[in-house]
Design an enzyme around this catalytic site. Structure first.
Site, PDB file in Angstrom:
ATOM      1  N   TYR A 132     -27.190  -7.988  16.789  1.00 46.95           N
ATOM      2  CA  TYR A 132     -26.075  -7.950  15.834  1.00 46.95           C
ATOM      3  C   TYR A 132     -25.481  -9.350  15.700  1.00 46.95           C
ATOM      4  CZ  TYR A 132     -21.998  -6.824  13.179  1.00 46.95           C
ATOM      5  OH  TYR A 132     -21.057  -6.815  12.165  1.00 46.95           O
ATOM      6  N   SER A 144     -10.493 -12.236  13.894  1.00 52.04           N
ATOM      7  CA  SER A 144     -11.061 -11.412  12.820  1.00 52.04           C
ATOM      8  C   SER A 144     -10.211 -10.166  12.558  1.00 52.04           C
ATOM      9  CB  SER A 144     -12.465 -10.979  13.232  1.00 52.04           C
ATOM     10  OG  SER A 144     -12.940  -9.953  12.379  1.00 52.04           O
ATOM     11  N   TYR A 146     -10.062  -9.495   6.119  1.00 55.94           N
ATOM     12  CA  TYR A 146     -10.956  -8.808   5.195  1.00 55.94           C
ATOM     13  C   TYR A 146     -10.033  -8.071   4.252  1.00 55.94           C
ATOM     14  CZ  TYR A 146     -15.385  -9.971   7.341  1.00 55.94           C
ATOM     15  OH  TYR A 146     -16.480 -10.646   7.777  1.00 55.94           O
ATOM     16  N   THR A 193     -11.744 -13.903   3.837  1.00 52.94           N
ATOM     17  CA  THR A 193     -13.206 -14.014   3.761  1.00 52.94           C
ATOM     18  C   THR A 193     -13.706 -13.278   2.524  1.00 52.94           C
ATOM     19  OG1 THR A 193     -13.333 -14.189   6.148  1.00 52.94           O
ATOM     20  CG2 THR A 193     -15.358 -13.560   5.005  1.00 52.94           C
ATOM     21  N   ARG A 201     -29.526  -6.231   6.547  1.00 53.62           N
ATOM     22  CA  ARG A 201     -29.789  -6.881   7.839  1.00 53.62           C
ATOM     23  C   ARG A 201     -30.865  -6.086   8.572  1.00 53.62           C
ATOM     24  NH1 ARG A 201     -23.571  -8.303   9.850  1.00 53.62           N
ATOM     25  NH2 ARG A 201     -23.050  -9.628   8.078  1.00 53.62           N
ATOM     26  N   LYS A 205     -12.530 -18.235   2.576  1.00 55.72           N
ATOM     27  CA  LYS A 205     -13.749 -18.478   3.373  1.00 55.72           C
ATOM     28  C   LYS A 205     -14.975 -17.927   2.647  1.00 55.72           C
ATOM     29  CE  LYS A 205     -15.595 -17.739   8.083  1.00 55.72           C
ATOM     30  NZ  LYS A 205     -16.512 -16.607   8.147  1.00 55.72           N
ATOM     31  N   HIS A 220     -21.453 -17.665   6.125  1.00 48.62           N
ATOM     32  CA  HIS A 220     -21.290 -16.594   7.116  1.00 48.62           C
ATOM     33  C   HIS A 220     -22.419 -16.654   8.155  1.00 48.62           C
ATOM     34  CE1 HIS A 220     -18.650 -12.897   7.283  1.00 48.62           C
ATOM     35  NE2 HIS A 220     -19.500 -12.572   8.228  1.00 48.62           N
ATOM     36  N   ARG A 235     -25.620 -14.623   7.382  1.00 49.09           N
ATOM     37  CA  ARG A 235     -25.585 -13.171   7.600  1.00 49.09           C
ATOM     38  C   ARG A 235     -25.402 -12.373   6.324  1.00 49.09           C
ATOM     39  NH1 ARG A 235     -24.412 -11.980  12.884  1.00 49.09           N
ATOM     40  NH2 ARG A 235     -23.042 -10.195  12.528  1.00 49.09           N
ATOM     41  N   ASP A 288     -18.196 -24.245   8.213  1.00 52.14           N
ATOM     42  CA  ASP A 288     -18.952 -23.623   9.309  1.00 52.14           C
ATOM     43  C   ASP A 288     -20.329 -23.208   8.843  1.00 52.14           C
ATOM     44  OD1 ASP A 288     -19.239 -20.882   8.483  1.00 52.14           O
ATOM     45  OD2 ASP A 288     -17.374 -20.295   9.452  1.00 52.14           O
ATOM     46  N   SER A 289     -21.100 -22.716   9.775  1.00 49.07           N
ATOM     47  CA  SER A 289     -22.479 -22.224   9.619  1.00 49.07           C
ATOM     48  C   SER A 289     -23.478 -23.274  10.074  1.00 49.07           C
ATOM     49  CB  SER A 289     -22.790 -21.768   8.184  1.00 49.07           C
ATOM     50  OG  SER A 289     -21.947 -20.674   7.830  1.00 49.07           O
ATOM     51  N   GLY A 290     -23.696 -23.324  11.367  1.00 47.22           N
ATOM     52  CA  GLY A 290     -24.712 -24.198  11.935  1.00 47.22           C
ATOM     53  C   GLY A 290     -24.204 -25.257  12.887  1.00 47.22           C
ATOM     54  N   GLY A 339     -19.079 -20.990  15.849  1.00 52.20           N
ATOM     55  CA  GLY A 339     -19.365 -19.563  15.765  1.00 52.20           C
ATOM     56  C   GLY A 339     -20.164 -19.044  16.942  1.00 52.20           C
ATOM     57  N   ARG A 340     -21.418 -18.720  16.698  1.00 50.87           N
ATOM     58  CA  ARG A 340     -22.223 -18.034  17.725  1.00 50.87           C
ATOM     59  C   ARG A 340     -22.198 -18.672  19.115  1.00 50.87           C
ATOM     60  NH1 ARG A 340     -25.489 -17.380  12.918  1.00 50.87           N
ATOM     61  NH2 ARG A 340     -25.884 -15.193  12.416  1.00 50.87           N
TER      62      ARG A 340
HETATM   63  C1  FMN Z   1     -21.310 -11.427  15.281  1.00 49.49           C
HETATM   64  C2  FMN Z   1     -20.595 -12.133  14.176  1.00 49.49           C
HETATM   65  C3  FMN Z   1     -19.473 -11.526  13.604  1.00 49.49           C
HETATM   66  C4  FMN Z   1     -18.763 -12.169  12.603  1.00 49.49           C
HETATM   67  N1  FMN Z   1     -17.622 -11.596  12.127  1.00 49.49           N
HETATM   68  C5  FMN Z   1     -16.901 -12.239  11.196  1.00 49.49           C
HETATM   69  C6  FMN Z   1     -15.671 -11.714  10.762  1.00 49.49           C
HETATM   70  O1  FMN Z   1     -15.216 -10.681  11.228  1.00 49.49           O
HETATM   71  N2  FMN Z   1     -15.006 -12.382   9.803  1.00 49.49           N
HETATM   72  C7  FMN Z   1     -15.466 -13.557   9.244  1.00 49.49           C
HETATM   73  O2  FMN Z   1     -14.834 -14.125   8.374  1.00 49.49           O
HETATM   74  N3  FMN Z   1     -16.617 -14.096   9.673  1.00 49.49           N
HETATM   75  C8  FMN Z   1     -17.334 -13.471  10.633  1.00 49.49           C
HETATM   76  N4  FMN Z   1     -18.487 -14.045  11.096  1.00 49.49           N
HETATM   77  C9  FMN Z   1     -18.912 -15.347  10.550  1.00 49.49           C
HETATM   78  C10 FMN Z   1     -18.329 -16.520  11.351  1.00 49.49           C
HETATM   79  O3  FMN Z   1     -16.948 -16.626  11.141  1.00 49.49           O
HETATM   80  C11 FMN Z   1     -18.994 -17.846  10.947  1.00 49.49           C
HETATM   81  O4  FMN Z   1     -18.885 -18.011   9.548  1.00 49.49           O
HETATM   82  C12 FMN Z   1     -20.450 -17.936  11.368  1.00 49.49           C
HETATM   83  O5  FMN Z   1     -20.622 -17.412  12.671  1.00 49.49           O
HETATM   84  C13 FMN Z   1     -20.937 -19.374  11.317  1.00 49.49           C
HETATM   85  O6  FMN Z   1     -22.291 -19.452  11.600  1.00 49.49           O
HETATM   86  P1  FMN Z   1     -22.869 -19.955  13.031  1.00 49.49           P
HETATM   87  O7  FMN Z   1     -22.278 -19.038  14.056  1.00 49.49           O
HETATM   88  O8  FMN Z   1     -24.346 -19.787  12.909  1.00 49.49           O
HETATM   89  O9  FMN Z   1     -22.445 -21.375  13.198  1.00 49.49           O
HETATM   90  C14 FMN Z   1     -19.215 -13.428  12.111  1.00 49.49           C
HETATM   91  C15 FMN Z   1     -20.330 -14.031  12.692  1.00 49.49           C
HETATM   92  C16 FMN Z   1     -21.010 -13.410  13.711  1.00 49.49           C
HETATM   93  C17 FMN Z   1     -22.179 -14.120  14.330  1.00 49.49           C
HETATM   94  O1  173 Z   2     -20.930  -8.834  10.934  1.00 49.31           O
HETATM   95  C1  173 Z   2     -20.340  -9.639  10.217  1.00 49.31           C
HETATM   96  O2  173 Z   2     -20.770 -10.770   9.992  1.00 49.31           O
HETATM   97  C2  173 Z   2     -19.079  -9.266   9.615  1.00 49.31           C
HETATM   98  O3  173 Z   2     -18.277 -10.142   9.466  1.00 49.31           O
HETATM   99  C3  173 Z   2     -18.766  -7.893   9.134  1.00 49.31           C
HETATM  100  C4  173 Z   2     -17.531  -7.344   9.423  1.00 49.31           C
HETATM  101  C5  173 Z   2     -17.221  -6.060   8.968  1.00 49.31           C
HETATM  102  C6  173 Z   2     -18.121  -5.346   8.217  1.00 49.31           C
HETATM  103  C7  173 Z   2     -19.326  -5.918   7.901  1.00 49.31           C
HETATM  104  C8  173 Z   2     -19.670  -7.204   8.370  1.00 49.31           C
END
Ligand code: FMN
Ligand code: 173
Length: 398
Positions: free
Chosen positions: A50, A131, A155, A181, A190, A263, A287, A290, A318-320, A341-342
């Site tokens: 996930y 979040s 959200y 977001t 996914r 975002k 994201h 994702r 973000d992202s990477g 992030g991760r």
């Molecule tokens: C498991 C997971 C859950 C996430 N949940 C949210 C979220 O609730 N709200 C949101 O804006 N972004 C969410 N994101 C996106 C992160 O805020 C961020 O944009 C993303 O992790 C960046 O990519 P990177 O982790 O590969 O650097 C989530 C990402 C992951 C990996």
């Molecule tokens: O998993 C996610 O990336 C995420 O941000 C999310 C949160 C709620 C519903 C679906 C996706």
């Protein structure tokens, strides 16, 4: 204003080497690949994928590869004996250039979830974005953060009263900005999660901010804990409104005094619309790959978006982001700050709050050393002139 001038250069690094002299190794691997592998061993396959998975693999890979398209060109004989890693954002000086990205449903990774992340962030002195789909209510996370700066990620629910209530609670609990977001109006395709038939929200995980909200609960016939299915059904009805457009932003604007950042902005035209809409900032993000597999690498969107915005609002990226040089490159391309992030989620999975602190402090140490060795004494000095296009292998300026 606070900064990190008092930290001895590379002190974190020195501590690790000194341990080595006593025959010890860091309990948490420093290399992110190894940390990721350890987290994979610790987590259920469903939870690991996930977090690690995306909408596919292409954009996730592109996010990382894009950093290789730019290279820093270090300068020599500049005084880097003192360095400032701070950045100014929304009119406030932050002592560090990154915040912890909003990551939902952290109870699948660690029982203490966002409260552990808050403690870890506080110990590292790094701000946190919570979040909406957190496993712990925003007030509890705020208490664990103490006076550590925090933003709330929204959200944007289909129910305006619920949006207003969540934002009011965030404001009352000391969150200083709302991150809206916009790239998750529905869950992407996914495949990893589909093969695992895994969506944590359906078993009630990640709903703590909803089930503690008076507006959300008022719409339920019974208390949320007694009627899980009805609670989840109501949540999936109100979670998002895919019909929303730019004109709806005005109502959101009216509902909070807090600065708003959008975002998930990747197109320069959307960045201009965001400025016209009167928001205070935007977050260039896909994201973490994702949502739209096959979309542009986030880093490739950053330069054009920063140019379109021309300093009128804050630009976060973000992202990477995986290492110090990534942070330097994003800032040189126009980011005011970045989100991690991760990697911190792997720290949480392996060692809870301490794991989060370690990952954050390591990134800070890496940023500090990378900055010094690149020849700059402040992140504020960086701009495109410090970069060349990495694939050309030449020193010509972009
Ligand atoms: C498991 C997971 C859950 C996430 N949940 C949210 C979220 O609730 N709200 C949101 O804006 N972004 C969410 N994101 C996106 C992160 O805020 C961020 O944009 C993303 O992790 C960046 O990519 P990177 O982790 O590969 O650097 C989530 C990402 C992951 C990996
Ligand atoms: O998993 C996610 O990336 C995420 O941000 C999310 C949160 C709620 C519903 C679906 C996706």
């Amino acid at each position: 204003m606070s900064d990190r001038r008092c930290d001895p250069p590379g002190s974190y690094q020195t501590r690790i080497y000194l341990k080595g002299a006593k025959g010890e190794r860091p309990s948490l691997p420093v290399r992110l690949e190894a940390l990721d592998r350890l987290a994979r061993e610790r987590l259920s396959p469903e939870a690991y994928w996930y977090v690690a998975g995306g909408a596919g693999e292409a954009t996730m890979a592109a996010n990382l590869a894009a950093f290789d398209d730019y290279r820093l060109v270090p300068r020599v004989l500049t005084d880097v004996s003192q360095r400032d890693l701070g950045r100014t954002l929304l009119g406030r000086r932050f002592s560090v250039p990154f915040l912890l990205a909003p990551v939902g449903v952290q109870e699948i990774v660690h029982p203490e979830a966002e409260v552990a992340v808050a403690r870890g962030a506080k110990a590292a002195g790094v701000p946190m974005i919570l979040s909406t789909v957190a496993s712990r209510p925003l007030e509890e996370v705020a208490a664990a953060l103490g006076d550590t700066p925090r933003w709330f990620q929204l959200y944007w629910p289909s129910d305006d009263a619920l949006a207003a209530s969540l934002m009011q609670r965030a404001e009352a609990a000391g969150y200083e900005a709302v991150v809206v977001t916009l790239d998750t109006k529905m869950m992407a395709w996914r495949e990893r999660d589909l093969d695992n038939a895994y969506l944590p929200f359906l078993s009630g995980k990640g709903l703590a901010n909803y089930t503690t909200d008076p507006v959300f609960c008022a719409a339920l016939a019974a208390p949320p804990e007694s009627e899980l299915r009805a609670t989840v059904r109501h949540w999936s009805n109100v979670f998002a409104a895919p019909g929303r457009t730019w004109t709806d932003l005005e109502r959101l604007r009216q509902a909070t005094e807090l600065p708003i950042l959008l975002k998930g902005v990747l197109h320069p035209d959307d960045a201009r619309k965001a400025v016209e809409a009167g928001v205070e900032g935007l977050i260039v993000s896909n994201h973490g790959g994702r949502q739209v597999d096959g979309s542009i690498a986030a880093l490739h969107a950053l330069g054009p978006v920063a140019e379109a915005v021309a300093g009128r609002v804050a630009v976060v990226f973000d992202s990477g982001i995986r290492c110090g040089a990534d942070v330097l490159k994003a800032i040189a391309l126009g980011a005011d700050a970045v989100l991690l992030g991760r990697p911190y989620v792997w720290g949480l999975a392996c060692e809870g709050a301490e794991g989060v602190t370690d990952v954050a402090l390591r990134l800070l140490a890496d940023i500090d050393l990378s900055l010094a060795l690149t020849g700059a004494d402040a992140l504020d000095r960086l701009d495109r002139t410090w970069l060349v296009s990495g694939r050309e292998n030449s020193a010509s300026r972009n």
